[in-house]
Motif scaffolding. Sequence first.
Motif, PDB file in Angstrom:
ATOM      1  N   VAL A  11       7.484  -3.191  -3.765  1.00  0.00           N
ATOM      2  CA  VAL A  11       8.660  -2.375  -4.099  1.00  0.00           C
ATOM      3  C   VAL A  11       9.949  -3.194  -3.964  1.00  0.00           C
ATOM      4  O   VAL A  11      10.801  -3.218  -4.865  1.00  0.00           O
ATOM      5  N   ILE A  12      10.101  -3.875  -2.834  1.00  0.00           N
ATOM      6  CA  ILE A  12      11.362  -4.560  -2.530  1.00  0.00           C
ATOM      7  C   ILE A  12      11.462  -5.904  -3.259  1.00  0.00           C
ATOM      8  O   ILE A  12      12.507  -6.251  -3.810  1.00  0.00           O
ATOM      9  N   GLY A  13      10.358  -6.667  -3.278  1.00  0.00           N
ATOM     10  CA  GLY A  13      10.379  -7.978  -3.927  1.00  0.00           C
ATOM     11  C   GLY A  13      10.735  -7.882  -5.406  1.00  0.00           C
ATOM     12  O   GLY A  13      11.552  -8.664  -5.916  1.00  0.00           O
ATOM     13  N   SER A  30       6.286 -14.943  -5.598  1.00  0.00           N
ATOM     14  CA  SER A  30       4.998 -15.363  -5.058  1.00  0.00           C
ATOM     15  C   SER A  30       4.302 -14.216  -4.342  1.00  0.00           C
ATOM     16  O   SER A  30       4.946 -13.480  -3.575  1.00  0.00           O
ATOM     17  N   ASP A  31       3.020 -14.044  -4.637  1.00  0.00           N
ATOM     18  CA  ASP A  31       2.250 -12.953  -4.021  1.00  0.00           C
ATOM     19  C   ASP A  31       0.781 -13.257  -4.290  1.00  0.00           C
ATOM     20  O   ASP A  31       0.444 -13.654  -5.414  1.00  0.00           O
ATOM     21  N   PRO A  32      -0.101 -13.100  -3.283  1.00  0.00           N
ATOM     22  CA  PRO A  32      -1.515 -13.402  -3.533  1.00  0.00           C
ATOM     23  C   PRO A  32      -2.231 -12.328  -4.355  1.00  0.00           C
ATOM     24  O   PRO A  32      -3.388 -12.509  -4.723  1.00  0.00           O
ATOM     25  N   ARG A  33      -1.562 -11.202  -4.671  1.00  0.00           N
ATOM     26  CA  ARG A  33      -2.278 -10.129  -5.363  1.00  0.00           C
ATOM     27  C   ARG A  33      -2.727 -10.595  -6.754  1.00  0.00           C
ATOM     28  O   ARG A  33      -1.979 -11.294  -7.461  1.00  0.00           O
ATOM     29  N   PRO A  34      -3.925 -10.184  -7.159  1.00  0.00           N
ATOM     30  CA  PRO A  34      -4.491 -10.677  -8.422  1.00  0.00           C
ATOM     31  C   PRO A  34      -3.714 -10.221  -9.657  1.00  0.00           C
ATOM     32  O   PRO A  34      -3.800 -10.864 -10.700  1.00  0.00           O
ATOM     33  N   PRO A  70       4.434  -8.173   3.449  1.00  0.00           N
ATOM     34  CA  PRO A  70       4.062  -7.050   4.312  1.00  0.00           C
ATOM     35  C   PRO A  70       4.727  -7.125   5.689  1.00  0.00           C
ATOM     36  O   PRO A  70       4.998  -8.211   6.189  1.00  0.00           O
ATOM     37  N   GLU A  71       4.924  -5.919   6.259  1.00  0.00           N
ATOM     38  CA  GLU A  71       5.630  -5.821   7.543  1.00  0.00           C
ATOM     39  C   GLU A  71       4.657  -6.046   8.708  1.00  0.00           C
ATOM     40  O   GLU A  71       4.419  -5.142   9.505  1.00  0.00           O
ATOM     41  N   ARG A  72       4.061  -7.236   8.756  1.00  0.00           N
ATOM     42  CA  ARG A  72       3.139  -7.539   9.861  1.00  0.00           C
ATOM     43  C   ARG A  72       3.510  -8.885  10.427  1.00  0.00           C
ATOM     44  O   ARG A  72       3.592  -9.880   9.704  1.00  0.00           O
ATOM     45  N   LEU A  75       1.541 -12.056   9.639  1.00  0.00           N
ATOM     46  CA  LEU A  75       1.729 -12.526   8.254  1.00  0.00           C
ATOM     47  C   LEU A  75       3.098 -13.177   8.079  1.00  0.00           C
ATOM     48  O   LEU A  75       3.243 -14.186   7.391  1.00  0.00           O
ATOM     49  N   LYS A  76       4.116 -12.583   8.724  1.00  0.00           N
ATOM     50  CA  LYS A  76       5.463 -13.184   8.625  1.00  0.00           C
ATOM     51  C   LYS A  76       5.410 -14.587   9.237  1.00  0.00           C
ATOM     52  O   LYS A  76       5.990 -15.530   8.676  1.00  0.00           O
ATOM     53  N   HIS A  77       4.718 -14.762  10.369  1.00  0.00           N
ATOM     54  CA  HIS A  77       4.621 -16.094  10.982  1.00  0.00           C
ATOM     55  C   HIS A  77       3.996 -17.084  10.015  1.00  0.00           C
ATOM     56  O   HIS A  77       4.500 -18.190   9.833  1.00  0.00           O
ATOM     57  N   SER A  97      12.668  -7.853   6.267  1.00  0.00           N
ATOM     58  CA  SER A  97      12.035  -6.966   7.253  1.00  0.00           C
ATOM     59  C   SER A  97      12.925  -5.822   7.739  1.00  0.00           C
ATOM     60  O   SER A  97      14.081  -6.022   8.077  1.00  0.00           O
ATOM     61  N   SER A  98      12.346  -4.615   7.792  1.00  0.00           N
ATOM     62  CA  SER A  98      13.082  -3.440   8.268  1.00  0.00           C
ATOM     63  C   SER A  98      12.960  -3.270   9.771  1.00  0.00           C
ATOM     64  O   SER A  98      13.824  -2.658  10.390  1.00  0.00           O
ATOM     65  N   SER A  99      11.842  -3.756  10.334  1.00  0.00           N
ATOM     66  CA  SER A  99      11.598  -3.394  11.735  1.00  0.00           C
ATOM     67  C   SER A  99      11.262  -4.563  12.647  1.00  0.00           C
ATOM     68  O   SER A  99      11.185  -4.378  13.859  1.00  0.00           O
TER      69      SER A  99
HETATM   70  N1  LIG Z   1      10.217  -0.130   1.207  1.00  0.00           N
HETATM   71  C1  LIG Z   1      11.429  -0.054   1.734  1.00  0.00           C
HETATM   72  O1  LIG Z   1      12.104   0.974   1.657  1.00  0.00           O
HETATM   73  C2  LIG Z   1      12.035  -1.256   2.428  1.00  0.00           C
HETATM   74  C3  LIG Z   1      13.432  -1.307   2.587  1.00  0.00           C
HETATM   75  C4  LIG Z   1      14.009  -2.438   3.166  1.00  0.00           C
HETATM   76  C5  LIG Z   1      13.202  -3.473   3.608  1.00  0.00           C
HETATM   77  N2  LIG Z   1      11.834  -3.395   3.472  1.00  0.00           N
HETATM   78  C6  LIG Z   1      11.030  -4.544   3.933  1.00  0.00           C
HETATM   79  O2  LIG Z   1      10.674  -5.307   2.793  1.00  0.00           O
HETATM   80  C7  LIG Z   1       9.380  -5.896   3.007  1.00  0.00           C
HETATM   81  C8  LIG Z   1       8.459  -5.494   1.869  1.00  0.00           C
HETATM   82  O3  LIG Z   1       8.321  -4.098   1.851  1.00  0.00           O
HETATM   83  P1  LIG Z   1       7.727  -3.328   0.559  1.00  0.00           P
HETATM   84  O4  LIG Z   1       8.024  -1.892   0.765  1.00  0.00           O
HETATM   85  O5  LIG Z   1       8.178  -4.002  -0.691  1.00  0.00           O
HETATM   86  O6  LIG Z   1       6.159  -3.588   0.779  1.00  0.00           O
HETATM   87  P2  LIG Z   1       5.002  -3.578  -0.308  1.00  0.00           P
HETATM   88  O7  LIG Z   1       3.750  -3.277   0.425  1.00  0.00           O
HETATM   89  O8  LIG Z   1       5.378  -2.746  -1.493  1.00  0.00           O
HETATM   90  O9  LIG Z   1       4.955  -5.115  -0.812  1.00  0.00           O
HETATM   91  C9  LIG Z   1       4.492  -6.176  -0.027  1.00  0.00           C
HETATM   92  C10 LIG Z   1       3.911  -7.216  -0.966  1.00  0.00           C
HETATM   93  O10 LIG Z   1       3.582  -8.393  -0.209  1.00  0.00           O
HETATM   94  C11 LIG Z   1       2.400  -8.931  -0.773  1.00  0.00           C
HETATM   95  N3  LIG Z   1       1.778  -9.900   0.115  1.00  0.00           N
HETATM   96  C12 LIG Z   1       0.720  -9.733   0.937  1.00  0.00           C
HETATM   97  N4  LIG Z   1       0.440 -10.895   1.574  1.00  0.00           N
HETATM   98  C13 LIG Z   1       1.336 -11.810   1.135  1.00  0.00           C
HETATM   99  C14 LIG Z   1       1.545 -13.185   1.397  1.00  0.00           C
HETATM  100  N5  LIG Z   1       0.790 -13.849   2.267  1.00  0.00           N
HETATM  101  N6  LIG Z   1       2.556 -13.814   0.737  1.00  0.00           N
HETATM  102  C15 LIG Z   1       3.324 -13.158  -0.141  1.00  0.00           C
HETATM  103  N7  LIG Z   1       3.184 -11.828  -0.415  1.00  0.00           N
HETATM  104  C16 LIG Z   1       2.187 -11.190   0.213  1.00  0.00           C
HETATM  105  C17 LIG Z   1       1.546  -7.716  -1.096  1.00  0.00           C
HETATM  106  O11 LIG Z   1       0.529  -8.046  -2.045  1.00  0.00           O
HETATM  107  C18 LIG Z   1       2.599  -6.762  -1.654  1.00  0.00           C
HETATM  108  O12 LIG Z   1       2.731  -6.898  -3.069  1.00  0.00           O
HETATM  109  C19 LIG Z   1       8.913  -5.449   4.398  1.00  0.00           C
HETATM  110  O13 LIG Z   1       9.234  -6.432   5.336  1.00  0.00           O
HETATM  111  C20 LIG Z   1       9.750  -4.188   4.633  1.00  0.00           C
HETATM  112  O14 LIG Z   1       9.982  -3.945   6.000  1.00  0.00           O
HETATM  113  C21 LIG Z   1      11.227  -2.324   2.874  1.00  0.00           C
END
Ligand SMILES: NC(=O)c1ccc[n+]([C@@H]2O[C@H](COP(=O)([O-])OP(=O)(O)OC[C@H]3O[C@@H](n4cnc5c(N)ncnc54)[C@H](O)[C@@H]3O)[C@@H](O)[C@H]2O)c1
Length: 286
Positions: A11-13, A30-34, A70-72, A75-77, A97-99
């Motif tokens: 969503v955010i990327g 960049s994203d590993p999703r197929p 992803p917010e983990r 994974l961020k590390h 990151s939000s949290s």
């Molecule tokens: N959704 C919101 O409202 C919102 C608002 C502000 C900030 N954020 C932050 O933005 C970030 C993304 O949130 P989102 O809602 O877009 O999540 P999301 O789940 O929609 O997207 C995350 C993407 O990361 C990809 N991914 C997984 N492993 C990866 C890797 N190793 N390298 C690169 N990409 C990888 C996934 O395939 C997925 O497409 C989070 O840190 C979240 O806290 C989200």
Amino acid sequence: MPVVAIVGAGVIGVSWARLFAGAGWQVRVSDPRPDLAEIVERQLAGLPVTAVADLAAAADGADFVQEAGPERIELKHEMFATLAANTRDDVVLASSSSSLLPTAIAAGNAAAARIVIGHPFNPPELMPLVEVVPGAETSAGTVAGAVEVYRALGKVPITLQKEIPGFVGNRLQKVLNDQAIHLVQQGVITAPDLDELVKVSLGLRWATIGPFESMHLGGGPEGMRHLVTHVGSQMTFEIGRPDREHLDDVLGEVEAAYGTGEQSDRERAAERDRRTRAVLDALEQK
Ligand SMILES: NC(=O)c1ccc[n+]([C@@H]2O[C@H](COP(=O)([O-])OP(=O)(O)OC[C@H]3O[C@@H](n4cnc5c(N)ncnc54)[C@H](O)[C@@H]3O)[C@@H](O)[C@H]2O)c1
């Protein structure tokens, strides 16, 4: 053309990608999703955006990195270790990151001085705010670099003076959301009526002035000093908390009011964006 690497095509990327591309950046996502190539083709058609699945390759030669994976924390590390190893030492590595706190994301990273939070409100392509949050090791140059990039994108970056869970925007939002759920659970108001109430009062007010200026105006010529000692001093009631064990009734009410599923989500997001643009345009015209 400057190059940005966007990490994560969720969503955010995708929204960051549209914003950077529209502002004259060459974007690598960049994203590993197929289905990465399909996402770029479908959601970012016609823009200078390339799908680069491999993170190291996407980062190589980039002038700025906006991570939105992803917010983990583990994974961020991993992602930031790869980013640190594959970018020049003058490149800002910003996390959406939000949290997660910036000090935690940067822990053990050789490029900790270059890591900073650049937290947008969803969708980043429309919402002006980006919270810039430095961690313990973030350099002043990194903060300044992030602020400069966000300003050039037309955003309003606000730098926090120190990190705190939820940062500022989501902490304020949480107080209001918790109270909204509590009021619906107490049978005081329905969920759609509460939404309407906020739109025609607090939402409108806060689109024009913030809580402090509003309190200052609310107190008349003597300002906030008068407000807190008169009307404000009578607001002593307990505000209660939501009952998180029993959310089903509230959830059912919200789902009945707004629907669920992809089509409904798309339509409501489009309507939200249309209204947001209308407010932004109106405020620009002053
Ligand atoms: N959704 C919101 O409202 C919102 C608002 C502000 C900030 N954020 C932050 O933005 C970030 C993304 O949130 P989102 O809602 O877009 O999540 P999301 O789940 O929609 O997207 C995350 C993407 O990361 C990809 N991914 C997984 N492993 C990866 C890797 N190793 N390298 C690169 N990409 C990888 C996934 O395939 C997925 O497409 C989070 O840190 C979240 O806290 C989200």
